[in-house]
Enzyme design. Structure first.
Site, PDB file in Angstrom:
ATOM      1  N   LYS A 107       0.825  -1.217   0.000  1.00 45.84           N
ATOM      2  CA  LYS A 107       0.000   0.000   0.000  1.00 45.84           C
ATOM      3  C   LYS A 107       0.853   1.259   0.000  1.00 45.84           C
ATOM      4  CE  LYS A 107      -1.752   1.543   4.060  1.00 45.84           C
ATOM      5  NZ  LYS A 107      -1.515   2.941   4.457  1.00 45.84           N
ATOM      6  N   ASN A 108       1.808   1.312   0.916  1.00 44.20           N
ATOM      7  CA  ASN A 108       2.538   2.570   1.087  1.00 44.20           C
ATOM      8  C   ASN A 108       3.568   2.827  -0.009  1.00 44.20           C
ATOM      9  OD1 ASN A 108       0.974   3.137   3.239  1.00 44.20           O
ATOM     10  ND2 ASN A 108       2.481   2.560   4.792  1.00 44.20           N
ATOM     11  N   CYS A 164      -5.311  12.813  12.610  1.00 45.57           N
ATOM     12  CA  CYS A 164      -6.036  11.567  12.376  1.00 45.57           C
ATOM     13  C   CYS A 164      -5.986  10.744  13.656  1.00 45.57           C
ATOM     14  CB  CYS A 164      -5.464  10.808  11.195  1.00 45.57           C
ATOM     15  SG  CYS A 164      -3.957   9.953  11.579  1.00 45.57           S
ATOM     16  N   ARG A 193       0.069  14.606  13.079  1.00 41.79           N
ATOM     17  CA  ARG A 193       0.628  14.405  11.751  1.00 41.79           C
ATOM     18  C   ARG A 193       0.680  15.664  10.888  1.00 41.79           C
ATOM     19  NH1 ARG A 193      -1.619   8.766   9.546  1.00 41.79           N
ATOM     20  NH2 ARG A 193       0.334   8.801   8.402  1.00 41.79           N
ATOM     21  N   ASP A 242       4.094   0.518  12.155  1.00 41.26           N
ATOM     22  CA  ASP A 242       2.948  -0.157  11.527  1.00 41.26           C
ATOM     23  C   ASP A 242       2.811  -1.620  11.944  1.00 41.26           C
ATOM     24  OD1 ASP A 242       2.370   2.206  10.262  1.00 41.26           O
ATOM     25  OD2 ASP A 242       3.213   1.632   8.327  1.00 41.26           O
ATOM     26  N   ARG A 275      -8.852  -0.418   4.267  1.00 41.57           N
ATOM     27  CA  ARG A 275      -7.986   0.622   3.720  1.00 41.57           C
ATOM     28  C   ARG A 275      -6.625   0.060   3.348  1.00 41.57           C
ATOM     29  NH1 ARG A 275      -7.685   6.120   6.867  1.00 41.57           N
ATOM     30  NH2 ARG A 275      -6.224   6.290   5.147  1.00 41.57           N
TER      31      ARG A 275
HETATM   32  N1  EPU Z   1       5.960  14.637  10.915  1.00 45.91           N
HETATM   33  C1  EPU Z   1       6.110  15.969  11.199  1.00 45.91           C
HETATM   34  N2  EPU Z   1       6.098  16.863  10.155  1.00 45.91           N
HETATM   35  C2  EPU Z   1       5.953  16.460   8.861  1.00 45.91           C
HETATM   36  C3  EPU Z   1       5.806  15.101   8.588  1.00 45.91           C
HETATM   37  C4  EPU Z   1       5.809  14.201   9.630  1.00 45.91           C
HETATM   38  O1  EPU Z   1       6.251  16.375  12.345  1.00 45.91           O
HETATM   39  O2  EPU Z   1       5.948  17.338   7.968  1.00 45.91           O
HETATM   40  C5  EPU Z   1       5.963  13.659  12.016  1.00 45.91           C
HETATM   41  C6  EPU Z   1       4.660  12.881  12.131  1.00 45.91           C
HETATM   42  O3  EPU Z   1       3.704  13.566  12.858  1.00 45.91           O
HETATM   43  C7  EPU Z   1       5.122  11.598  12.787  1.00 45.91           C
HETATM   44  C8  EPU Z   1       6.535  11.396  12.202  1.00 45.91           C
HETATM   45  O4  EPU Z   1       6.929  12.663  11.704  1.00 45.91           O
HETATM   46  O5  EPU Z   1       5.211  11.792  14.153  1.00 45.91           O
HETATM   47  C9  EPU Z   1       6.643  10.377  11.090  1.00 45.91           C
HETATM   48  O6  EPU Z   1       5.620  10.607  10.140  1.00 45.91           O
HETATM   49  P1  EPU Z   1       5.775  10.298   8.603  1.00 45.91           P
HETATM   50  O7  EPU Z   1       5.644  11.569   7.849  1.00 45.91           O
HETATM   51  O8  EPU Z   1       6.985   9.474   8.342  1.00 45.91           O
HETATM   52  O9  EPU Z   1       4.478   9.439   8.321  1.00 45.91           O
HETATM   53  P2  EPU Z   1       3.644   9.458   6.990  1.00 45.91           P
HETATM   54  O10 EPU Z   1       4.567   9.657   5.854  1.00 45.91           O
HETATM   55  O11 EPU Z   1       2.470  10.325   7.137  1.00 45.91           O
HETATM   56  C10 EPU Z   1       3.932   6.908   6.447  1.00 45.91           C
HETATM   57  C11 EPU Z   1       3.012   5.749   6.238  1.00 45.91           C
HETATM   58  C12 EPU Z   1       2.383   5.362   7.569  1.00 45.91           C
HETATM   59  C13 EPU Z   1       3.512   4.983   8.526  1.00 45.91           C
HETATM   60  C14 EPU Z   1       4.488   6.153   8.664  1.00 45.91           C
HETATM   61  C15 EPU Z   1       5.685   5.854   9.523  1.00 45.91           C
HETATM   62  C16 EPU Z   1       2.293   6.110   3.977  1.00 45.91           C
HETATM   63  C17 EPU Z   1       1.201   6.435   3.031  1.00 45.91           C
HETATM   64  N3  EPU Z   1       1.997   6.107   5.261  1.00 45.91           N
HETATM   65  O12 EPU Z   1       3.121   7.965   6.955  1.00 45.91           O
HETATM   66  O13 EPU Z   1       1.576   4.226   7.327  1.00 45.91           O
HETATM   67  O14 EPU Z   1       2.992   4.666   9.774  1.00 45.91           O
HETATM   68  O15 EPU Z   1       4.959   6.554   7.357  1.00 45.91           O
HETATM   69  O16 EPU Z   1       6.370   4.763   9.036  1.00 45.91           O
HETATM   70  O17 EPU Z   1       3.405   5.824   3.561  1.00 45.91           O
HETATM   71  C18 EPU Z   1      -0.115   2.684   7.814  1.00 45.91           C
HETATM   72  O18 EPU Z   1       0.159   2.102   6.750  1.00 45.91           O
HETATM   73  O19 EPU Z   1      -0.874   2.163   8.682  1.00 45.91           O
HETATM   74  C19 EPU Z   1       0.453   3.988   8.085  1.00 45.91           C
HETATM   75  C20 EPU Z   1      -0.054   4.813   8.990  1.00 45.91           C
END
Ligand code: EPU
Length: 420
Positions: free
Chosen positions: A22-23, A119, A124, A307, A399
């Protein structure tokens, strides 16, 4: 609204195949925006989140198509006029839609994307995505709940992320491929999905080096061409299926995995006493007589993935001893705890740490899924619990897991989907 009904107690046996990740699929589908023409993707999982991404792309004017009987093939055509906008109605259902921001501003000079908001698992923010785009020369305005990014021509720059972010790294990488000159991105996410996206972009004609490490260097190019690509297997689905074998006391071969993507998970499962062996194209998990408690700390890849935290917690709830589980990525990712406790687990939360005292057995009960991985953990617990467990709100599950209940049924689980 569907629910999943499980009668626990069956040890799982047999073989099961993992679907596409998915990701990886979500940003890769968004990357189709970077080239005119039709891109073809294989091994695209049939998930609600993928459907949402396709809807986002259609709303903008892309053509999207899924092949009838081979639903893992998906085509995206960028042929006519594109409206570079992702509306609130769609982004609010899937925050990962924000990955269209980078490709849109790079290709069309303008993007208007709804702010995703918080969320179930945390606030996030997307400040790091915006910081990266600004470093490439985009002007960013936040108005009426939307991010508006504009740039006549992005220019290469240096981006040093303050926080390691998966989709942030992906968004900025997709913008930088069409920027003029060289971009250096530091403190990048090293997840296999980031590397996979870079692979796809390079096939399209981009010049990216270092993806999979914390420093990514990109030489901008003038244009990209459409691509054909098969998406890598989902390491989190694979990990979930390994835990299903472990928690049910079974012996299962999980096929179509990239074993090294699961190193941290396999290491922990071995510590619990599971025997994990690599077999042709897969990993076999044989449950031990007695599961030992292990401590888990979630960190960015290659550390133990957030995850998989909820699924390991379900396993720890029936292990011998006390396990301490620290969640370091998301501030609110323990929503499954009260639901696992309803099944008889003994888990208490102290800040970002959960203390799991292993119990002899769980007993079935109605429970409610609160997010995607929480729903998987409840199903895993239900496989072990005595009696019947009804997991409601399974739209969370849909999802991110492709037909999980039928895969588990194929391994001998007594599990079915019902209209609630
Ligand atoms: N963060 C910030 N600022 C930003 C971006 C992130 O403070 O601009 C913080 C977030 O709040 C969090 C941390 O950094 O505390 C890591 O977040 P990240 O941005 O890496 O998460 P994401 O990219 O939104 C992806 C996956 C998630 C997975 C996380 C961590 C996708 C579509 N989603 O989310 O997947 O948990 O990386 O590995 O790639 C899931 O599949 O269940 C899922 C939630």
């Amino acid at each position: 609204m569907d629910k999943i009904v499980i009668k626990g107690g069956q040890a799982l046996h047999g073989e099961v195949q993992v679907s596409g990740a998915k990701n990886a699929a979500l940003p890769i589908l968004a990357s189709a925006l970077l080239a005119d023409g039709t891109s073809t993707y294989r091994n695209v999982p049939d998930l609600a989140d993928v459907a949402t991404m396709l809807k986002v792309l259609r709303t903008m004017g892309c053509d999207t198509e899924r092949d009838g009987d081979t639903t893992d093939v998906c085509r995206i055509g960028v042929n006519g006029h594109i409206t570079p906008e992702a509306p609130y109605d769609l982004v609010k259902t899937m925050r990962a839609s924000v990955v269209v921001l980078g490709p849109l501003v790079a290709r069309f000079g303008r993007a208007r994307v709804s702010m995703p908001g918080g969320c179930a698992i945390g606030a996030r923010p997307i400040d790091q995505h915006l910081k990266g785009l600004k470093a490439l020369g985009a002007e960013i305005h936040l108005t009426e709940g939307y991010v508006e990014a504009t740039a006549k021509q992005l220019k290469g720059g240096t981006v040093n992320f303050d926080v390691i972010t998966v989709t942030g790294t992906e968004n900025v990488m997709m913008a930088a491929v069409l920027a003029k000159g060289r971009t250096v991105m530091e403190n990048c996410a090293r997840e296999p999905e980031v590397e996979e996206l870079a692979k796809v972009l390079n096939k399209m004609g981009a010049r990216i080096e270092g993806a999979g490490t914390s420093i990514i260097t990109i030489e901008g190019v003038d244009g990209l061409k459409p691509v054909e690509h098969a998406i890598l297997p989902d390491r989190i689905e694979a990990g979930t299926l390994l835990v299903a074998a472990a928690i049910s006391g079974g012996n299962v071969l999980v096929k179509r995995v990239v074993p090294e993507h699961l190193d941290a998970v396999v290491e922990k499962l071995r510590e619990t006493g599971c025997t994990i062996t690599a077999e042709a194209g897969g990993l076999r998990c044989q449950a031990p007589q007695r599961l030992e408690a292990v401590n888990i700390t979630t960190t960015e890849y290659p550390g133990f993935p957030t995850d998989m935290q909820a699924q390991l917690m379900a396993l720890m709830s029936v292990s011998q001893g006390t396990s301490v589980i620290s969640e370091n990525i998301f501030e609110n990712r323990f929503m499954h705890v009260p639901e696992l406790d309803r099944l008889g687990a003994d888990i208490s939360i102290q800040g970002h740490t959960a203390v799991v005292k292993g119990v002899k057995g769980l007993s079935g009960a109605p429970v409610m899924a609160t997010d995607l991985r929480a729903s998987a953990s409840l199903i895993l617990a239900g496989l072990r619990a005595e009696g019947r467990t009804d997991v409601s709100r399974v739209y969370h599950l849909d999802r991110g897991y492709e037909r999980l209940e039928s895969k588990l049924r194929g391994l001998g689980a007594d599990i079915r989907r019902e209209k609630a």
